[in-house]
Design an enzyme around this catalytic site. Structure first.
Site, short mmCIF file in Angstrom:
data_model
loop_
_atom_site.label_atom_id
_atom_site.label_comp_id
_atom_site.label_asym_id
_atom_site.label_seq_id
_atom_site.Cartn_x
_atom_site.Cartn_y
_atom_site.Cartn_z
N LYS A 218 41.82 15.43 55.96
CA LYS A 218 42.64 16.60 56.28
C LYS A 218 42.69 17.50 55.07
O LYS A 218 43.08 17.08 53.98
CB LYS A 218 44.05 16.14 56.68
CG LYS A 218 45.01 17.27 56.95
CD LYS A 218 46.33 16.74 57.49
CE LYS A 218 47.36 17.82 57.61
NZ LYS A 218 48.62 17.31 58.15
N LYS A 271 39.97 17.54 60.07
CA LYS A 271 40.91 18.62 60.39
C LYS A 271 40.95 19.60 59.24
O LYS A 271 41.09 19.14 58.10
CB LYS A 271 42.29 18.01 60.61
CG LYS A 271 43.38 19.01 60.83
CD LYS A 271 44.72 18.33 60.89
CE LYS A 271 45.80 19.40 60.90
NZ LYS A 271 47.10 18.88 60.80
#
Ligand code: PBG
Length: 349
Positions: A218, A271
């Site tokens: 992330k 992400k």
């Protein structure tokens, strides 16, 4: 040598190699299509909060709402009817404090929502986001190195997100989500050791069967802006760069992913999606045994919605092209605020 390449009169380049033959009709194009999207690989995020008859639209995410529990059964039914297999829940608490205590409460917003959804549509998989940023009054993803005018860890910076102190809370959150009936928990804080801590917490409470979808890679991204309006979890000061990854790094994604696999992650995630398609491809190739999700985040949704609202893009085509690109890059599952619309468009195809 043919005429064209020789600089002569234009003629057939090579009768043996004309890829356009396979693009001649819609039927032939469909026959040779390499990547197919379907509703059953989409995951729909839902923002849930306390109250009754609450349906607040997020200004920067048209068509996305915060919901109170009494409205969630109908939502779950319509999502499942579209063929979407799972939702990902984010909670907005009534009360925020320094340690994010509502995150583990049995009557917290997420816990209530899980019970309502599982009762209404048992076959809809419920995934819960496990993080503290929505629950802390400072908006950070964990317990901070601060308090009463002192720093519990004098050698660490003021306001640093304390790793190990936070891990215990994350494990408690995951257990409380599992107790409410969540099928899968998804830690999103990018703290070191979070998967291991949650796995042991779950196992110690009899939840060996609950899977972990780790936000394994992330990035510290500007594309989470609209989400922070939706979840009301923007940091009051500073940023998340001391735990989320530097957008410039690719090799580090392999290190983060390898650690999460070792710690017991059942599914992986990259992400955001669009600025990180190379990372999706690399993780897919290097960790081929685990399912990989990509998170098509709030800012990516907002960009398309805004362009479509201005008439600058054909929304349907742009969205399906975007989701196809994410899948072609290697994602097995796509978390997207467009899941409902995309499923409808796919049914019409
Ligand atoms: C943290 C979390 C965030 C998102 C999902 N989980 C925000 C953040 O890390 O700042 C962002 C999702 C999106 O932008 O759609 N709980």
């Amino acid at each position: 040598m043919n005429d064209l390449l020789a600089g002569g009169r234009a003629g057939p380049v090579s009768p043996a190699a004309q890829p356009r033959r396979l693009r001649l009709t819609p039927t032939i194009r469909a026959m040779v299509r390499e990547t197919r999207l379907s509703a059953d690989e989409l995951i729909y995020p839902l923002f849930v909060r306390h109250g009754r008859k609450v349906q607040n639209e997020i200004a920067s995410m048209p068509g996305v709402f915060q919901w109170s529990p009494d409205l969630l059964a109908a939502q779950a039914e319509s999502i499942a009817r579209l063929g979407i297999p799972a939702v990902l829940l984010f909670g907005i608490p009534d009360h925020k404090d320094a340690t994010g205590s509502e995150s583990c409460a049995d009557d917290g917003a997420v816990q209530d929502a899980v019970r309502v959804i599982k009762k209404a549509v048992p076959e809809l998989a419920v995934i819960t986001d496990v993080c503290l940023c929505e629950y802390t009054d400072h908006g950070h993803c964990g317990i901070l190195n601060t308090g009463d005018g002192r720093r519990p860890h004098p050698h660490l910076p003021e306001g640093y997100v304390l790793n190990d102190e936070t891990l215990n809370v994350l494990a408690d959150i995951a257990v409380s989500h599992a107790e409410a009936g969540a099928d899968i928990v998804a830690p999103s804080g990018m703290l070191d050791g979070m998967v291991r801590a949650i796995r042991s917490g779950l196992d110690a409470h009899g939840f060996e069967h609950i899977a972990i979808l780790s936000y394994s890679t992330k990035y510290a991204s500007a594309f989470y802006g609209p989400f922070r309006d939706a979840a009301q979890g923007a940091p009051r000061f500073g940023d998340r760069r001391s735990h989320q990854m530097d957008p410039a790094n690719a090799r580090e994604a392999l290190r983060e992913t390898a650690l999460d696999v070792m710690e017991g992650a059942d599914m992986l995630m990259v992400k955001p999606a669009l600025a990180y398609l190379d990372i999706i491809r690399t993780v897919r190739d290097r960790f081929e045994a685990l399912p990989l999700a990509a998170y098509n985040v709030s800012g990516e949704y907002a960009m398309l919605k805004a362009a479509a609202a201005n008439g600058w893009l054909d929304e349907r085509q742009a969205v399906l092209e975007t989701l196809t690109g994410i899948k072609r890059a290697g994602a097995d599952l796509i978390i997207t605020y467009y899941a409902r619309e995309a499923s409808q468009w796919l049914q019409q195809d």
